[in-house]
Scaffold this motif. Sequence first.
Motif, PDB file in Angstrom:
ATOM      1  N   UNK A   1       0.833  -1.206   0.000  1.00  0.00           N
ATOM      2  CA  UNK A   1       0.000   0.000   0.000  1.00  0.00           C
ATOM      3  C   UNK A   1       0.865   1.252   0.000  1.00  0.00           C
TER       4      UNK A   1
ATOM      5  N   UNK B   1       2.572   1.664  -3.274  1.00  0.00           N
ATOM      6  CA  UNK B   1       1.601   2.090  -4.290  1.00  0.00           C
ATOM      7  C   UNK B   1       1.361   3.596  -4.196  1.00  0.00           C
ATOM      8  N   UNK B   2       1.263   4.090  -2.989  1.00  0.00           N
ATOM      9  CA  UNK B   2       1.057   5.532  -2.810  1.00  0.00           C
ATOM     10  C   UNK B   2       2.273   6.309  -3.307  1.00  0.00           C
TER      11      UNK B   2
ATOM     12  N   UNK C   1       2.271   6.284  -7.029  1.00  0.00           N
ATOM     13  CA  UNK C   1       1.266   7.208  -7.572  1.00  0.00           C
ATOM     14  C   UNK C   1       1.786   8.640  -7.553  1.00  0.00           C
ATOM     15  N   UNK C   2       2.467   8.990  -6.473  1.00  0.00           N
ATOM     16  CA  UNK C   2       2.980  10.355  -6.390  1.00  0.00           C
ATOM     17  C   UNK C   2       4.086  10.600  -7.408  1.00  0.00           C
TER      18      UNK C   2
ATOM     19  N   UNK D   1      -0.671   8.532 -11.752  1.00  0.00           N
ATOM     20  CA  UNK D   1      -1.702   7.746 -12.425  1.00  0.00           C
ATOM     21  C   UNK D   1      -1.787   6.398 -11.717  1.00  0.00           C
ATOM     22  N   UNK D   2      -3.000   6.040 -11.269  1.00  0.00           N
ATOM     23  CA  UNK D   2      -3.120   4.838 -10.437  1.00  0.00           C
ATOM     24  C   UNK D   2      -2.771   3.577 -11.205  1.00  0.00           C
ATOM     25  N   UNK D   3      -3.212   3.494 -12.471  1.00  0.00           N
ATOM     26  CA  UNK D   3      -2.937   2.274 -13.240  1.00  0.00           C
ATOM     27  C   UNK D   3      -1.437   2.099 -13.455  1.00  0.00           C
ATOM     28  N   UNK D   4      -0.773   3.202 -13.813  1.00  0.00           N
ATOM     29  CA  UNK D   4       0.676   3.128 -13.994  1.00  0.00           C
ATOM     30  C   UNK D   4       1.365   2.827 -12.671  1.00  0.00           C
TER      31      UNK D   4
ATOM     32  N   UNK E   1       0.197   1.052 -10.235  1.00  0.00           N
ATOM     33  CA  UNK E   1       0.078  -0.392  -9.971  1.00  0.00           C
ATOM     34  C   UNK E   1       1.105  -1.170 -10.789  1.00  0.00           C
ATOM     35  N   UNK E   2       1.233  -0.801 -12.062  1.00  0.00           N
ATOM     36  CA  UNK E   2       2.231  -1.471 -12.910  1.00  0.00           C
ATOM     37  C   UNK E   2       3.637  -1.280 -12.349  1.00  0.00           C
TER      38      UNK E   2
ATOM     39  N   UNK F   1       4.603  -0.628  -9.233  1.00  0.00           N
ATOM     40  CA  UNK F   1       4.855  -1.395  -8.007  1.00  0.00           C
ATOM     41  C   UNK F   1       4.982  -2.882  -8.332  1.00  0.00           C
TER      42      UNK F   1
ATOM     43  N   UNK G   1       8.981  13.639  -3.210  1.00  0.00           N
ATOM     44  CA  UNK G   1       8.127  12.555  -2.711  1.00  0.00           C
ATOM     45  C   UNK G   1       8.873  11.737  -1.667  1.00  0.00           C
TER      46      UNK G   1
END
Lengths: 277, 166
Positions: free
Chosen positions: B16, B19-20, B23-24, B28-31, B33-34, B36, B116
């Motif tokens: 998690x 993933x955060x 994202x930062x 983009x959430x999909x990217x 996920x890829x 991570x 970040x």
Amino acid sequence: MTFTENDLREVLAGRSADAAVPAALSAESLERRGRAARRRRRAGAVAASVAAVAVAAAVPGTAGDTQERTPVLAGTPAPAAGGVDLSVFRAGGEKPSARPLGDLARRSALVVTGYVRGFDTRRGRTAMALRVTDWVRGGPADRVLSVRVDGLRPGVTPERLRRAVPPGTRVIAFLGEDGRSFRVAGPHVAFEESQGDVPYVVAAPGPLAGVGDARPRTVQWLAEALRLRCELPDPKGAPSPGVRYCDEGWLTVGCRGITSSPLPDQMRTVRCRLEKP
Amino acid sequence: MADGPDFRDYAAQRSARLLRTAFLLCRDWATAEDLVQTALTKAWLAWGRIERDPDPYVYRILVNTHASWWRRRWRGEVPTERLPEVPDPEVTGVEDREVLWQALGRLGRRERAAVVLRYFADLDHAAVAEILGCSPGTARGHISRALAKLRVDPSIAAPVREEVQR
């Protein structure tokens, strides 16, 4: 407007707060991907020689019985080792569609089998060149179709798609007819899984319907893709007049056999049973 | 890894957070996920060679993978499921945060990564430097430049106040 470092922290934390860890990031899934990556890495060195052998073995008359041959057709480039990476699709390699494939086939204007030649990145990330080997439903047209692939996860780039679906990947495409532009919903494209780790095509509850010009071995491959048992009376049959109709698990396949002399229709037509094992 | 955590435990605990962070980096959430997924898969392949805390190692894979995707990936089309967020002027502070978020998106890749890692992952300059593969002074420079850019960003009227560096 004044910002402090704490404001930065709050913005970064707040913006990423609604993270939901998908199943694809579970430890088991990651380990599976890791093992596949390791396998691909090890297999990469011998992929070229394997491809040459596969094509040679697929040339009719050069290697054994049809049922024992590799499903790769003559002249078809072998898919890259490791198969298709289904994570680029929204379905994520899980059950692709709630609709049975037989139903999809009935609703489609064209059902073809073939293999991926490549992706045209200049025309957008979803333009896939599909080399048609058999028409299962619908009339023959060009042997190479430009197929639009939908159902991709957001953010999937042409490079990612190209890596995920390597040239030579065998495809069953269920197409709507719209001039030369075809639209394929992602889950409706069934990719053959060479490794068989994640079966993309699940057993279809309904029968497969189709009219067209399919070869017996294509029917056999379709049956394999649908996880159905296929019994072809004459697996050495030449390209057939067509897969006539399928009802309640029965496919009627035209098979000319190995002789070149014309035979009566009723002798050319055989039936094969498709059923769940 | 002899004494380190088990991969499964690590993935379960840190996915998690990673993933955060991802994202930062990519917004983009999909990217994310890829990113991570790729980073953890790479980490799994090398897990036996990681001899201490895997966090810096995984963060480094994450940042480097993002950098390589940034160079190679086609970004002409950015599909999105939702319309761009619209700030709600009725709620105090939301508009300001939206402006700051947009300004952060205009930072360079390494500067954003440094921000970040510093302000979200809460790492000190030495750790940021190790992950970015540079000296602590260079990492400090990235962060300073990022704050300076935010300071002169046209959408931000007033200067960003820099707190005392740790």
